[in-house]
Every structure is written in C-alpha cells, then in structure tokens.
Motif scaffolding. Structure first.
Motif, PDB file in Angstrom:
ATOM      1  N   ASP A  72       0.810  -1.212   0.000  1.00 38.57           N
ATOM      2  CA  ASP A  72       0.000   0.000   0.000  1.00 38.57           C
ATOM      3  C   ASP A  72       0.844   1.263   0.000  1.00 38.57           C
ATOM      4  O   ASP A  72       0.331   2.356   0.206  1.00 38.57           O
ATOM      5  N   ARG A 133      -7.864  12.456  20.798  1.00 37.39           N
ATOM      6  CA  ARG A 133      -8.489  11.292  20.176  1.00 37.39           C
ATOM      7  C   ARG A 133      -9.992  11.315  20.421  1.00 37.39           C
ATOM      8  O   ARG A 133     -10.792  11.088  19.506  1.00 37.39           O
ATOM      9  N   LEU A 137     -12.996  11.909  17.602  1.00 39.35           N
ATOM     10  CA  LEU A 137     -14.042  10.899  17.535  1.00 39.35           C
ATOM     11  C   LEU A 137     -15.418  11.560  17.593  1.00 39.35           C
ATOM     12  O   LEU A 137     -16.301  11.280  16.786  1.00 39.35           O
ATOM     13  N   TYR A 142     -12.350  11.064  13.321  1.00 37.89           N
ATOM     14  CA  TYR A 142     -11.408  10.020  13.656  1.00 37.89           C
ATOM     15  C   TYR A 142     -11.123   9.177  12.427  1.00 37.89           C
ATOM     16  O   TYR A 142     -12.037   8.873  11.660  1.00 37.89           O
ATOM     17  N   ASN A 143      -9.873   8.824  12.244  1.00 38.37           N
ATOM     18  CA  ASN A 143      -9.468   7.999  11.106  1.00 38.37           C
ATOM     19  C   ASN A 143      -9.748   8.686   9.764  1.00 38.37           C
ATOM     20  O   ASN A 143     -10.153   8.047   8.792  1.00 38.37           O
ATOM     21  N   VAL A 221      -0.292   7.648  14.223  1.00 41.55           N
ATOM     22  CA  VAL A 221      -0.669   6.377  14.831  1.00 41.55           C
ATOM     23  C   VAL A 221      -1.887   6.535  15.739  1.00 41.55           C
ATOM     24  O   VAL A 221      -2.744   5.674  15.821  1.00 41.55           O
ATOM     25  N   VAL A 222      -1.967   7.710  16.407  1.00 45.49           N
ATOM     26  CA  VAL A 222      -3.059   7.908  17.361  1.00 45.49           C
ATOM     27  C   VAL A 222      -4.385   8.174  16.641  1.00 45.49           C
ATOM     28  O   VAL A 222      -5.421   7.658  17.028  1.00 45.49           O
ATOM     29  N   THR A 224      -5.221   7.860  13.219  1.00 44.99           N
ATOM     30  CA  THR A 224      -5.643   7.150  12.014  1.00 44.99           C
ATOM     31  C   THR A 224      -5.334   5.668  12.140  1.00 44.99           C
ATOM     32  O   THR A 224      -4.468   5.274  12.910  1.00 44.99           O
ATOM     33  N   GLN A 225      -6.040   4.865  11.373  1.00 47.30           N
ATOM     34  CA  GLN A 225      -5.803   3.414  11.406  1.00 47.30           C
ATOM     35  C   GLN A 225      -6.097   2.832  10.040  1.00 47.30           C
ATOM     36  O   GLN A 225      -7.222   2.748   9.643  1.00 47.30           O
ATOM     37  N   GLY A 226      -5.079   2.465   9.327  1.00 47.35           N
ATOM     38  CA  GLY A 226      -5.344   1.798   8.058  1.00 47.35           C
ATOM     39  C   GLY A 226      -4.946   2.621   6.855  1.00 47.35           C
ATOM     40  O   GLY A 226      -4.741   3.834   6.939  1.00 47.35           O
ATOM     41  N   GLU A 228      -6.388   3.765   4.352  1.00 48.64           N
ATOM     42  CA  GLU A 228      -7.196   4.807   3.730  1.00 48.64           C
ATOM     43  C   GLU A 228      -6.866   6.187   4.287  1.00 48.64           C
ATOM     44  O   GLU A 228      -7.184   7.191   3.685  1.00 48.64           O
ATOM     45  N   GLN A 230      -3.786   6.643   6.779  1.00 49.45           N
ATOM     46  CA  GLN A 230      -2.489   6.804   7.441  1.00 49.45           C
ATOM     47  C   GLN A 230      -1.404   7.322   6.503  1.00 49.45           C
ATOM     48  O   GLN A 230      -1.332   6.891   5.353  1.00 49.45           O
ATOM     49  N   SER A 238       3.556  -1.541   8.175  1.00 50.64           N
ATOM     50  CA  SER A 238       2.755  -2.612   7.585  1.00 50.64           C
ATOM     51  C   SER A 238       3.643  -3.687   6.962  1.00 50.64           C
ATOM     52  O   SER A 238       3.165  -4.736   6.573  1.00 50.64           O
TER      53      SER A 238
ATOM     54  N   SER B  41      -1.924  -8.951   8.025  1.00 48.67           N
ATOM     55  CA  SER B  41      -1.353  -7.904   7.179  1.00 48.67           C
ATOM     56  C   SER B  41      -0.194  -8.338   6.307  1.00 48.67           C
ATOM     57  O   SER B  41       0.141  -7.645   5.366  1.00 48.67           O
ATOM     58  N   ARG B  46      -2.786 -11.840   4.051  1.00 46.11           N
ATOM     59  CA  ARG B  46      -3.629 -10.805   3.486  1.00 46.11           C
ATOM     60  C   ARG B  46      -4.387 -11.349   2.276  1.00 46.11           C
ATOM     61  O   ARG B  46      -5.594 -11.128   2.135  1.00 46.11           O
ATOM     62  N   THR B  68     -10.987  -4.026   6.123  1.00 51.95           N
ATOM     63  CA  THR B  68      -9.862  -3.153   6.440  1.00 51.95           C
ATOM     64  C   THR B  68      -8.765  -4.010   7.047  1.00 51.95           C
ATOM     65  O   THR B  68      -8.987  -4.661   8.065  1.00 51.95           O
ATOM     66  N   VAL B  69      -7.614  -4.034   6.405  1.00 49.77           N
ATOM     67  CA  VAL B  69      -6.498  -4.806   6.939  1.00 49.77           C
ATOM     68  C   VAL B  69      -5.550  -3.841   7.652  1.00 49.77           C
ATOM     69  O   VAL B  69      -5.118  -2.849   7.073  1.00 49.77           O
ATOM     70  N   ILE B  70      -5.262  -4.133   8.901  1.00 49.35           N
ATOM     71  CA  ILE B  70      -4.421  -3.254   9.719  1.00 49.35           C
ATOM     72  C   ILE B  70      -3.149  -4.009  10.086  1.00 49.35           C
ATOM     73  O   ILE B  70      -3.204  -5.219  10.338  1.00 49.35           O
ATOM     74  N   ASP B  71      -2.046  -3.308  10.107  1.00 47.98           N
ATOM     75  CA  ASP B  71      -0.773  -3.918  10.495  1.00 47.98           C
ATOM     76  C   ASP B  71      -0.911  -4.655  11.823  1.00 47.98           C
ATOM     77  O   ASP B  71      -1.497  -4.147  12.780  1.00 47.98           O
ATOM     78  N   ARG B  72      -0.351  -5.855  11.863  1.00 46.31           N
ATOM     79  CA  ARG B  72      -0.592  -6.757  12.985  1.00 46.31           C
ATOM     80  C   ARG B  72      -0.204  -6.159  14.339  1.00 46.31           C
ATOM     81  O   ARG B  72      -0.911  -6.326  15.329  1.00 46.31           O
ATOM     82  N   GLN B  78      -4.714  -0.787  18.490  1.00 44.88           N
ATOM     83  CA  GLN B  78      -5.911  -0.134  17.957  1.00 44.88           C
ATOM     84  C   GLN B  78      -7.191  -0.853  18.346  1.00 44.88           C
ATOM     85  O   GLN B  78      -8.251  -0.242  18.382  1.00 44.88           O
ATOM     86  N   ASN B  81      -9.328   0.674  20.888  1.00 42.84           N
ATOM     87  CA  ASN B  81      -9.915   1.878  20.352  1.00 42.84           C
ATOM     88  C   ASN B  81     -11.163   1.574  19.533  1.00 42.84           C
ATOM     89  O   ASN B  81     -12.242   2.100  19.801  1.00 42.84           O
TER      90      ASN B  81
END
Lengths: 282, 421
Positions: A72, A133, A137, A142-143, A221-222, A224-226, A228, A230, A238, B41, B46, B68-72, B78, B81
């Motif tokens: 990615d 955070r 939210l 968030y994200n 890192v705080v 965003t996640q993923g 789409e 980050q 990753s 991931s 994956r 949604t694939v997230i780094d392990r 996360q 969260n």
C-alpha cells in the motif's frame, strides 16, 4: 571568535580535520548506510546473519518493485502528501494573519494572546493524546485525513505565529505608517505591503512545516488506522509481518518515505537554514 | 474409477444440497454491510483474507463487504480503540486469556449459539481455547505447532538421535557442546521466546493442568512444582546449552546461529521454518522433534497458539457476521486457507486435510495423537497480559543470572497477588 574558523587554524590541524571529517561522516551515517544497503538485499541475508557484508544477490528492482506495486506504499505516500500540503498551506495562511495582528496592532492583552500562542508550544503533545483522540471521535473526524490536518494546523499555528509575529515586528514600521497616511485600507496594507516583505519567512516556514508534518509518527498512529488515512511514516510498519519483520522491504520503504523531506531540504536549503535561525535572533 | 468419482460427486452433491438446505434461510436474507477489521497484514495472510471475503461475497451477492487490513502490531493497540469507538462486525484476535479483557469488558459477543451448530462439532480440539466462563466468544481459523527444530546434519555427524527423555536431551546437548557448538539458539530481547521454554519445561515437569492453574493464578509461584521446573531449566543453563548474549537478539536475529551451525536447535513455532528454508536449510538439514518428556508421570501437552475471529458486541450486522464465522471454519475453507500456498499452518477443522509439508504433517500428527495432556496457547496468551510481562522479564533474568531465582520468584509472587486478586 569561537570556534576558530578552519581557514585560520594551522595547516596540520586543517589536514587532520580534512582527514577526520569524512571518517566522522561515514560513522555518523552508518545506520543510514546500513538501511540503504539492506534495501537491496534479499530477505535470506537477514536470516543468515549477513548484516554488514555485501548483498548475496542484488535485489534492488525486486524490493523496490514490491514496495511500489505489491504494497500500500503508493497510497500511504499519497496520504502523506494530502495531509502535509493542506497543513502547510493552512499554517502559513493562519499564522501570517495572526502574526500580522499581533505584530502590528497595539491593543490591550496583545502580549497575553501572544503568550498563549507561545505557551501552547510548551505543552508536551503526548499528554493531549487521549483528549484529542476523543475530540476527533466526537467530531466524526477520527481515522480521516481531515482530522489529522485540522489537528496539525491547530497545533503548529502556535509555533508559526511566534515565528511570524517576530518577523513582522522586525520589519520597518514606517512602511505601514506611510501606507496608513496614504489612506490605504488595513487589509490592503497586509496584502500589498507586509505580505511581499514576508516572502522569505513564508518560504522558510513552509519548508519547516513540511518536514515536521511529513515526519510525524505519533499523531498518525493515534488518530488514524489503516491505509485509507495513514501517512507513510505509520504505513512503513505494515511491512511488519505476523511472525517476522520483512526488514529488506521495510528498509526500502523507509528510503522511499525519507526521500521527499530530503529532496525538500536540498532544494530549499537556503530557506531551511533561514527558518531555523529566523526565530532565534529576535 | 470413473464410477467411483461419480459416486463421490453424488455424495458431494447430496451434502451440498443438505448444507444449502440448512443455510438456505441465511443465504437469502444476508444483505446490508459487513465490516471486517483484520490483522492479517503480511502478503500471504492478506491474500487469504481477501480471498475469503471474495468467496463469501460470491455466496452472498447482496452483502456489501468492507475489509480493512491493519498492520498486525498496530492492531494490538488499535483494537481497544475501535471496539469501543467504531466497532466492525467481525474482528481478528487471539484465543484464551488474550481475549479475556474484551470479554470481561463486554466488547465481544457471546456466540455460543454458533457453536451449537453441528458443523462446529469438528472444532472440538480448539473449543476449550475459545471458551471463557462456559461460553464461546469467537471461532479459530488457524493454529500451528511448537517444538524443537534441529539441524539434522549436525545430529547425524555427531551420531545423535531425536531425544525422547530429558536425560537424552541433556546427553545429546553435552555431545553438541563438546563439538564446540551450542545446543539451542534463542533471542530473548522481546522476552516471549523465554516464555516458550518455560511453557514446555513446566508442562513436562508438572503437566498441563498444573500449568493452566499457574497461568490462571490458582497456584502460587512459590509452589514446589515451579521450583522443580526452574531446577530443570537451570541444568540446561549451567551446561551452557543456550547461546551467549541472547538478550541482545530478537528471535529473527537468533536464526543466523542455527543457519551457520553454531547452534544445533531452536525451540520455536512452525513460523520459523520459511525463513530457515530461505536461508538454505532444506529438509535434509532441518528436522523437527516433539519436546521430550521430563516427568514420565505427566501426559505430554503442547503449545499451539490459535488465531481467531470475533464479533464485537457493537457490531451492526451480527447475522452476516455469524454466517461469515461459520464459513471461515468450514472444512473446505480450512483446507484451502491453511495449505502451503496460503497460511501454511494447521487447519482447525478435523475434517480438513493438511498440506503436504514435512513439518505441518509432523505437527498435525503430534497435536492430534501425541498431546493427550492438552493444548496450551502460549505463555503470553494463557496468562493475563500484565502477569505475562512480569513473568517473562523474570524468565529472561533467570536465563542470564540463575542465582537470582529467589528474588525473581518473590517478585512474581507479589505481582501475582496483585494481578489475580
């Protein structure tokens, strides 16, 4: 003058300086060199313990190909651009205006507002982790890249305002007075008189903010996640696989991620150094 | 031959008809969105995850699946969260105590009703690992064996056999040491590798039930059994069985020692095999044996960490999520996703077939027929996270300074009293 300029020192010292400098440089860059070399090694070199030797096979195309076409990474890089550029623009626009207001107008509590901007810089940003955070939210940001952009603009504006206000304070105030005598509207003074004079500061700040935001890892890192949302700094992880880390790909990814700020630095070197010293003098 | 195939096909068709019949209701109804958060991931897992989503999507065309694939590693932080803030319909996690914080916080859905499905009876071997407080909280999708991976060529050169008892293990080790090598490579920088050694030594010295009670907080660390485990461990340490400076290495950094032949074996999960093969150890040089018996009175038990799928209690489309979980554990899907081209691990469904790989076959054999004592998850999944951290720090310290044992035990005991309260 301390330190004594190298041209004025004795010849022997000059020679040893010239000999030691490359050695020190290589030593200092060793970790970076290791990463660069690892980025063209095959994965097996890590398992066989070939950390510092020559690559057993030359995998430049393979590793970088994987980074660009099978991960990615391109998306993360794009995210980084989409986060960094709006933040850069937002900070420059806002802080040139706040800097103008605080630098030119004399009003009560001017100094206190200025102090508030400065004080913001003294807050260790880690303690804001949980409230920010929760805030993003609640706002539904968030994200998202937008959330990250808003937060960066808000947080960087403190430093930028200090920077801009001091720069504007140092401009000859007579120019503004003359314009006022001529009956020029205040916003036109800002646009036609002050802004052109601020160009070096604007350029220096843009460069600084670009590198700050591009290299940000913590908030990425705080908030965003993923893939789409980050940026690339967080995206490099990753390549950490389930059981083992793909060090060769991580190295290649790090090199790619580090290129834009490095390129920025070399292209805009003059502004960068100006930026680091501008705020310091006044 | 042709007839045979035909009859097999007929049986298959009949089974398919039955299955379709059973699922017909859910088949027709599944629609809306199914949001899946996955930590699978790396490239192979994956692709497996994406493949499963694709195949499940084909079965349910009205369902819109978002993956949604997230780094392990990032996923581990996360998950707290998103389970509270932004819950997906399906999420990956781990079995046993590792899921307890989320079960206790009410963040995972109780899916005991899914387990009542007769199809899931074939998952009996992992049911225990998915059960907390008498209910099931998720389904497994893969697991793998632990054991000793050793340099076959070195053993042959020294005339050694795979050890079956602790005595043989030690005498083998002495021979290896005399030849100027170390017996075991290990990298304890990230602590958990030492947890593997403790798991095996404790399960072999005191048995699975004792080990489960210890990690569950029912037996104090000051117990005599624990002392015996450490005494056995100490014998190996005092022999110099482990490589020097192991605290400086991660597990991956400890592999060069076995590749170069400076160490003869490693106690590790099956995930160590691909990098070792890449580094040039083919099947004539690398082999596997089950950790030998120490106390003949206790039954052999193994570590086999299990990875899982769960439904967060905040999920919006639980019906589709349950159908997906059933799809994941079906025999056919299990055979496919665990084969050598995909995860390269062991299927959880007893009706699945194992890939044609030396180590997987040995592992499957070992877990299904030679692990009567039980199957543990791994120290840091069986013990609560906080206890695991303190304990594994203790193991690492013990491996370097075995004389500190009393202090370490004392520290673990105090930590246990605080944590299990």
């Amino acid at each position: 003058m301390f330190p004594t300029p190298i041209e004025k020192s004795s010849r022997t010292w000059q020679l040893s300086y010239q000999a030691l400098l490359p050695a020190a440089l290589v030593l200092w860059l060793l970790p970076l060199i290791a990463v660069a070399v690892f980025s063209i090694k095959p994965d097996a070199d890590f398992t066989t313990g070939n950390y510092w030797g020559l690559p057993t096979s030359f995998e430049f195309v393979n590793n970088y190909g994987k980074v660009f076409f099978q991960s990615d990474m391109p998306r993360y890089l794009m995210n980084s651009v989409l986060i960094t550029v709006p933040t850069m623009i937002g900070c420059v626009v806002l802080s040139s205006m706040t800097g103008f207001a605080l630098g030119v107008y004399k009003f009560r509590s001017n100094i206190w507002i200025f102090f508030m901007f400065v004080a913001g810089n003294f807050v260790p940003f880690q303690i804001l982790m949980v409230p920010v955070r929760d805030l993003t939210l609640d706002m539904g940001l968030y994200n998202t890249k937008t959330g990250l952009v808003f937060f960066h603009i808000a947080f960087q504006t403190g430093f930028c305002t200090l920077f801009m206000r001091n720069f504007i304070k140092a401009l000859p105030f007579d120019l503004i007075e003359v314009a006022r005598v001529e009956g020029v509207a205040e916003w036109k003074i800002f646009w036609h008189v002050v802004l052109p004079l601020m160009k070096p500061a604007l350029a220096a700040m843009a460069v600084l903010i670009f590198t700050f935001i591009w290299n940000d890892y913590f908030w990425a890192v705080v908030l965003t996640q993923g893939a789409e949302s980050q940026p690339v700094t967080a995206g490099i992880t990753s390549f950490n696989a389930q059981y083992r880390a793909a060090y060769h790909l991580m190295s290649a990814g790090s090199i790619v991620a580090a290129l834009p700020p490095v390129a920025m630095f070399f292209l805009m070197q003059k502004h960068f150094i100006a930026g680091l010293t501008l705020g310091a003098v006044k | 031959m042709f007839h045979k195939t035909k009859s097999v096909l007929a049986t298959l068709a009949a089974t398919a008809a039955l299955t379709t019949g059973a699922f017909a209701g859910s088949h027709a109804k599944l629609s809306g969105d199914l949001v899946i958060f996955s930590d699978m991931s790396n490239p192979a897992p994956r692709a497996v995850m994406e493949g499963m989503v694709e195949r499940f999507g084909e079965m349910h065309p009205d369902l819109n699946i978002e993956l949604t694939v997230i780094d392990r590693e990032a996923y581990k932080t996360q998950i707290r969260n998103f389970l509270t803030a932004n819950a997906p319909d399906v999420a990956n996690w781990y079995a046993a105590n590792r899921m307890r914080p989320y079960v206790d916080a009410g963040l995972f859905e109780d899916i005991s009703d899914v387990w009542e499905d007769p199809e899931l009876a074939d998952l009996a071997s992992t049911k225990g690992a998915m059960t907390l407080d008498g209910k099931q909280w998720g389904v497994p999708y893969t697991y793998y064996q632990w054991g000793v991976y050793y340099r076959k060529d070195i053993y042959e050169e020294l005339g050694l056999n795979e050890p079956a008892t602790f005595e043989e293990m030690k005498s083998n080790c002495q021979t290896i040491l005399d030849s100027g090598r170390k017996c075991y490579t290990i990298g304890t920088k990230f602590l958990w590798t030492a947890g593997g050694w403790f798991d095996y030594l404790n399960m072999r010295t005191n048995g699975y039930d004792y080990h489960a009670k210890l990690t569950g907080g029912e037996i104090p660390w000051t117990d005599e059994g624990v002392a015996k485990t450490f005494a056995n461990w100490r014998e190996l340490i005092d022999m110099g069985a482990f490589i020097d400076n192991h605290t400086a290495y991660s597990w991956q950094e400890s592999l060069p020692f076995i590749v170069s032949g400076e160490a003869a074996a490693i106690l590790k999960g099956n995930f160590a095999v691909p990098p070792l093969r890449e580094a040039g150890l083919d099947d004539s040089k690398l082999d596997f044996y089950q950790f030998p018996s120490i106390n003949p009175d206790v039954e052999l038990a193994e570590d086999a960490p299990t990875d899982t799928f769960h439904i967060p209690s905040g999920a919006k489309n639980k019906e589709a999520a349950k159908a997906f979980l059933k799809f994941v554990v079906s025999a056919e899907n299990q055979t496919l996703i665990n084969n050598g081209d995909n995860l390269g691990q062991l299927p959880v469904n007893a009706k699945s077939s194992v890939d044609d790989d030396k180590f997987l076959k040995e592992g499957f054999e070992m877990l299904s027929s030679n692990s009567p004592g039980g199957v543990a998850q791994f120290f840091d999944r069986d013990a609560p996270a906080e206890m695991a951290k303190v304990a594994m720090e203790g193991f690492q310290e013990f491996m370097v300074k075995p004389d500190n044992l009393d202090k370490i035990i004392d520290r673990l005991d105090r930590a246990a009293q605080r944590i299990y309260k």
